[in-house]
Design a protein around this motif. Sequence first.
Motif, short mmCIF file in Angstrom:
data_model
loop_
_atom_site.label_atom_id
_atom_site.label_comp_id
_atom_site.label_asym_id
_atom_site.label_seq_id
_atom_site.Cartn_x
_atom_site.Cartn_y
_atom_site.Cartn_z
N GLY A 132 -6.30 -22.34 14.09
CA GLY A 132 -5.96 -20.93 13.92
C GLY A 132 -7.12 -20.05 13.54
N GLY A 133 -8.34 -20.41 13.93
CA GLY A 133 -9.50 -19.61 13.59
C GLY A 133 -9.47 -18.22 14.18
N ILE A 134 -9.04 -18.10 15.44
CA ILE A 134 -8.96 -16.79 16.08
C ILE A 134 -7.99 -15.88 15.34
N ASN A 135 -6.84 -16.42 15.01
CA ASN A 135 -5.85 -15.62 14.28
C ASN A 135 -6.40 -15.15 12.94
N ASP A 136 -7.12 -16.03 12.24
CA ASP A 136 -7.69 -15.64 10.94
C ASP A 136 -8.80 -14.62 11.10
N LEU A 137 -9.56 -14.71 12.20
CA LEU A 137 -10.58 -13.68 12.47
C LEU A 137 -9.89 -12.34 12.71
N GLU A 138 -8.82 -12.36 13.47
CA GLU A 138 -8.11 -11.11 13.77
C GLU A 138 -7.46 -10.53 12.52
N GLN A 139 -6.98 -11.40 11.65
CA GLN A 139 -6.32 -10.95 10.42
C GLN A 139 -7.30 -10.67 9.29
N GLY A 140 -8.56 -11.07 9.46
CA GLY A 140 -9.56 -10.87 8.41
C GLY A 140 -9.31 -11.74 7.21
N ILE A 141 -9.12 -13.05 7.46
CA ILE A 141 -8.77 -13.99 6.39
C ILE A 141 -9.73 -15.17 6.35
N ILE A 142 -10.12 -15.57 5.15
CA ILE A 142 -10.86 -16.81 4.93
C ILE A 142 -9.86 -17.86 4.47
N ARG A 143 -9.69 -18.90 5.30
CA ARG A 143 -8.71 -19.95 5.02
C ARG A 143 -9.37 -21.31 5.25
N CYS A 144 -9.10 -22.25 4.38
CA CYS A 144 -9.65 -23.59 4.54
C CYS A 144 -8.96 -24.32 5.69
N VAL A 145 -9.68 -25.23 6.30
CA VAL A 145 -9.09 -26.15 7.28
C VAL A 145 -8.28 -27.18 6.49
N GLY A 146 -6.98 -27.28 6.79
CA GLY A 146 -6.15 -28.24 6.05
C GLY A 146 -5.91 -27.79 4.62
N MET A 147 -5.91 -28.74 3.69
CA MET A 147 -5.63 -28.46 2.29
C MET A 147 -6.88 -27.93 1.58
N ALA A 148 -6.76 -26.75 0.99
CA ALA A 148 -7.91 -26.13 0.32
C ALA A 148 -8.45 -27.01 -0.80
N THR A 149 -7.56 -27.62 -1.57
CA THR A 149 -8.02 -28.45 -2.68
C THR A 149 -8.85 -29.64 -2.18
N GLU A 150 -8.49 -30.18 -1.03
CA GLU A 150 -9.27 -31.28 -0.46
C GLU A 150 -10.64 -30.81 -0.02
N ARG A 151 -10.71 -29.66 0.65
CA ARG A 151 -12.00 -29.16 1.13
C ARG A 151 -12.93 -28.85 -0.04
N PHE A 152 -12.40 -28.25 -1.10
CA PHE A 152 -13.25 -27.89 -2.23
C PHE A 152 -13.59 -29.09 -3.11
N THR A 153 -12.70 -30.09 -3.12
CA THR A 153 -13.01 -31.31 -3.87
C THR A 153 -14.12 -32.08 -3.17
N GLU A 154 -14.12 -32.05 -1.85
CA GLU A 154 -15.19 -32.71 -1.08
C GLU A 154 -16.53 -32.07 -1.39
N ASP A 155 -16.56 -30.73 -1.40
CA ASP A 155 -17.82 -30.02 -1.58
C ASP A 155 -17.55 -28.75 -2.38
N ALA A 156 -17.92 -28.76 -3.65
CA ALA A 156 -17.62 -27.63 -4.54
C ALA A 156 -18.35 -26.36 -4.13
N LEU A 157 -19.48 -26.50 -3.42
CA LEU A 157 -20.20 -25.30 -2.99
C LEU A 157 -19.37 -24.46 -2.02
N ARG A 158 -18.40 -25.08 -1.37
CA ARG A 158 -17.56 -24.34 -0.44
C ARG A 158 -16.81 -23.20 -1.13
N MET A 159 -16.58 -23.31 -2.43
CA MET A 159 -15.93 -22.21 -3.16
C MET A 159 -16.82 -20.97 -3.15
#
Length: 441
Positions: A132-159
């Motif tokens: 859903g990257g195109i939709n988020d670009l159109e809506q002006g949204i920053i959204r993690c791929v999958g579960m946000a807690t997983e993405r940020f736990t993998e790499d804290a700099l992503r926050m």
Amino acid sequence: MQIQLPEHVKYILQTFRDAGYEAYAVGGCVRDSILGKEPKDWDITTNATPTETKALFARTIDTGIVHGTVTILLDHTGYEVTTYRVDGEYEDGRHPKQVSFTASLAEDLRRRDFTINAMAYSDEEGLVDLFGGINDLEQGIIRCVGMATERFTEDALRMMRAIRFSAQLGFELEAETMQAIRTLAPTIRKISAERIQMELIKTLVSDHPQHMRLLYELGLSAYFLPEFDRMMETGQVNPHHCYSVGEHTIHALSQVLPDKVLRLTMLLHDVAKPACKTSDEAGIDHFHGHPKLGAEMAKQILRRLKLDNDTIRRVSSLILWHDDNPPLTARAVRRAVVRVGIEQFPDLFAVKRADVLAQSDYKRDEKLLYIDDYERIYQEIRRQQQCLCIRDLAVDGKDLMEAGITQGKEIGETLKRLLELVLEEPEKNTKEYLLSQIKES
């Protein structure tokens, strides 16, 4: 959706396909192309292994071979090519313990940080958008791929990256993404000061530096810039102000050009106000001495964030003098230039204007007129090429030695004395006059 690929990128993708491999432009270059921006770099992903990639191209560099990345050189330009991969377990909140290659583009895209960065493109297959990257670009949204807690736990700099992208693009953070940052904010301590600094600077020099507010609201700045939190929490009951120290700072950021030194100066110009705050009998707040203390605090903060010495010197000097308002005479302005330093003196006007524009309306026009007159006098001094530093004197160390001055400390002291004379009366900056002063002393 059609994206105009550079000829080099087309050549690389076609070379892979001719050899029987898959290959796509991927990540930020796809995002920027869709937004109508010119990508700074073009990254490519493929199911070819690094060894297979190197066999297809004449000039390559092993830039990240362990993680599957090879840089292809074409006409002195580098293009990073990374094999589809799946990241293993993250042990340090920043790097995967190991990576394994995969034949699946979908698996590769699934490991990426945000939906807008998880799109791939080739002329043959068009846009690959699985999350859903195109939709988020159109809506002006920053959204993690999958579960946000997983993405940020993998790499804290992503926050930090989430807030940086929101500032660069003017996007909003999606609710789950924001909540995950609030929850995991303490893990930012796992990230090096250098990496935090890079994301902080990119946020500061973005088109939307007011998104710095998110660092405070989501709890991140408490762990690497607690001084900012104290500014956000310090009120200013004073006719000159209509915001807290922190909100004044955020408004001031938007009033200067997106230059690293200027934005860092505005971020920290009032950093000492919480420590200097006093209130008089009428309940009016005052912040006496905050420029001097602020300059010292800024040095400590910028060293902590691993900024270079030149940036630290320039920022701390501008903070020290940002509240300095000399009489509007040529003599006083010349001396102000010497105090501040001729190299960064022009930046002082931008800093002072931004400071005023982020204050209340009280005497605003009067303050801005003062700055205009201040700058006009400075420009006239420069137009007349008046001497403002020792190197502009009509004599130098060699001249003094020929006049009988002993080489060493005495020469430096003599040049300083001569500069004092010339700052008072610029027309006396002649070799004949200055040498006559040496002989008389």
